[in-house]
Each structure stands twice: as structure tokens, then as C-alpha cells.
Design a protein around this motif. Structure first.
Motif, short mmCIF file in Angstrom:
data_model
loop_
_atom_site.label_atom_id
_atom_site.label_comp_id
_atom_site.label_asym_id
_atom_site.label_seq_id
_atom_site.Cartn_x
_atom_site.Cartn_y
_atom_site.Cartn_z
N SER A 199 19.20 -30.70 33.86
CA SER A 199 19.82 -30.08 32.69
C SER A 199 18.99 -28.97 32.08
CB SER A 199 20.11 -31.14 31.62
OG SER A 199 21.02 -32.08 32.12
N ALA A 200 17.68 -29.04 32.24
CA ALA A 200 16.80 -28.04 31.65
C ALA A 200 16.87 -26.71 32.39
CB ALA A 200 15.36 -28.54 31.65
N ASN A 201 17.30 -26.72 33.65
CA ASN A 201 17.27 -25.50 34.47
C ASN A 201 18.66 -24.90 34.62
OD1 ASN A 201 16.79 -23.41 36.21
ND2 ASN A 201 16.04 -24.67 37.89
N VAL A 202 18.96 -23.91 33.80
CA VAL A 202 20.20 -23.15 33.94
C VAL A 202 19.89 -21.70 34.32
CG1 VAL A 202 21.57 -24.61 32.40
CG2 VAL A 202 20.34 -22.64 31.46
N GLY A 203 18.65 -21.45 34.71
CA GLY A 203 18.22 -20.11 35.07
C GLY A 203 18.54 -19.74 36.51
N ALA A 204 18.15 -18.53 36.88
CA ALA A 204 18.40 -18.03 38.23
C ALA A 204 17.46 -18.66 39.26
CB ALA A 204 18.26 -16.51 38.26
N ALA A 205 16.31 -19.16 38.83
CA ALA A 205 15.35 -19.77 39.75
C ALA A 205 15.76 -21.21 40.04
CB ALA A 205 13.94 -19.71 39.16
N GLN A 206 16.68 -21.36 40.95
CA GLN A 206 17.18 -22.68 41.34
C GLN A 206 16.48 -23.14 42.61
OE1 GLN A 206 19.45 -24.70 39.69
NE2 GLN A 206 19.23 -23.19 38.04
N PRO A 207 16.29 -24.46 42.76
CA PRO A 207 15.62 -24.98 43.95
C PRO A 207 16.46 -24.81 45.22
CG PRO A 207 16.41 -26.77 42.58
CD PRO A 207 16.67 -25.50 41.83
N GLU A 208 15.78 -24.83 46.32
CA GLU A 208 16.45 -24.82 47.62
C GLU A 208 17.15 -26.16 47.81
OE1 GLU A 208 16.62 -22.34 49.93
OE2 GLU A 208 15.50 -20.98 48.63
#
Length: 183
Positions: free
Chosen positions: A147-156
Motif C-alpha cells: 500500500s505504501a508504494n504507488v510510485g513508478a518504481a515498482q518491483p519486478e
């Protein structure tokens, strides 16, 4: 005004993170020309689709903050990607602010603007295949969505489908018991 429900809002925040993950999956590694790819007359380009997605998420914020949201056209897909994720971040943060009372229910957020945006993430993936640069498949149950990551740097992908090949047709639903022949 609808009451603030922390559990419901946590689910909405996670859904926003899922949108971010799937959108970046569709955009990551795309050819430079992808943003301008037009599948047919009157079909949005990937850039136009992402611009629309930004507008939908910004519109969702108006149900918490009031006002209007009409994002102006930016000069590149890269700039739109940045603005899209910033807009997702704004809505994610709005969802945890108990001082903001929504004029629609959390269910309406889900089946309205958030589901609309997720649909468009899938359209981006479909456009990638149509543009000759298909997106690898994966088992999304195991995706590293937080939920904390809504940015463009998403995991593989954590669980990519090992049988997937870019030059083969999509496989039918269900378990793949053997690696299909390359065509």
C-alpha cells in the motif's frame, strides 16, 4: 458525507498500489515510440490513456476535497507517468486523512473511478501486445504490492510465468503443464 472507515480505506489504498503495479508492468520496458502508438482511428494512444487515468484518479480526489480536476496535456509520456503516480499518491494520502469526509462511499470509489483506472491499466498491456512488444505474464497473487508504494518504481515480478515467450500467442486459462513450443 460518508463515515471514515480505516479498514475500508486500507483496502482502497492497497487497490491504488495494485493499479500502480499493473500500470508500471504495462509501461516498463516499452519501446520509446509506445506512447504515440495508435491501434486504430479514435483509439487512445498509451499517452492519452494514461492522461485519462490521471484525470480519473484526480476526479476521485474531488469527492474528498471538492473542486474540479482537469489535467492539462503534458509534453511527454514520461512526464505523464510522473504526474499519474503523484496523483495516485495524493489519493492514497487522502484516504488515510480522517478529516476528509467523502461525498461518495468507499464502495463507489472502488466500483467507479478505481475500477475504471484498473481497466485502463489492462488496456495499456493489450496495447503493448498490439504494438509488437507484449508484456510478460505473471501470477499476480504473489506480486510484491504494498500500500505504501504507488510510485513508478515498482518491483519486478515475483512469480513470472516461466513458459511465457514474447512471440507466442496468449495461452488459455488454467495451469500450464508443459512449456509450449515457440512459434
Amino acid at each position: 458525507m460518508t463515515p471514515f472507515d480505516p479498514a475500508s480505506r486500507a483496502m482502497l489504498q492497497h487497490f491504488l498500489a495494485s493499479i500502480a503495479y499493473r500500470t508500471q508492468k504495462a509501461l516498463r520496458g516499452a519501446p520509446e515510440s509506445f506512447g504515440d502508438f495508435r491501434a486504430a482511428h479514435h483509439v487512445r494512444t498509451p499517452y492519452e490513456l494514461l492522461w485519462h487515468m490521471t484525470g480519473v484518479i484526480g476526479y476521485a480526489r474531488t469527492f474528498l476535497r471538492g473542486g474540479d480536476f482537469a489535467p492539462p496535456r503534458l509534453g511527454s509520456l514520461a512526464l505523464e507517468i510522473e504526474r499519474f503516480h503523484a496523483t495516485l499518491e495524493g489519493l492514497r494520502d487522502d484516504f488515510v486523512d480522517p478529516s476528509l469526509r467523502a461525498s461518495i462511499t468507499d464502495i463507489q470509489f472502488l466500483h467507479g473511478p478505481l475500477s475504471d483506472t484498473m481497466t485502463h491499466a489492462g488496456q495499456l498491456a493489450m496495447l503493448r501486445r498490439m504494438a509488437g512488444s507484449p508484456v510478460p505474464s505473471e501470477n499476480f497473487i504473489y506480486a510484491a504490492v504494498t500500500s505504501a508504494n504507488v510510485g513508478a518504481a515498482q518491483p519486478e515480478p515475483v512469480a513470472p510465468d516461466g513458459w511465457w515467450r514474447p512471440n507466442q500467442a496468449p495461452q488459455p486459462p488454467g495451469p500450464i503443464t508443459e512449456v509450449p513450443e515457440e512459434s
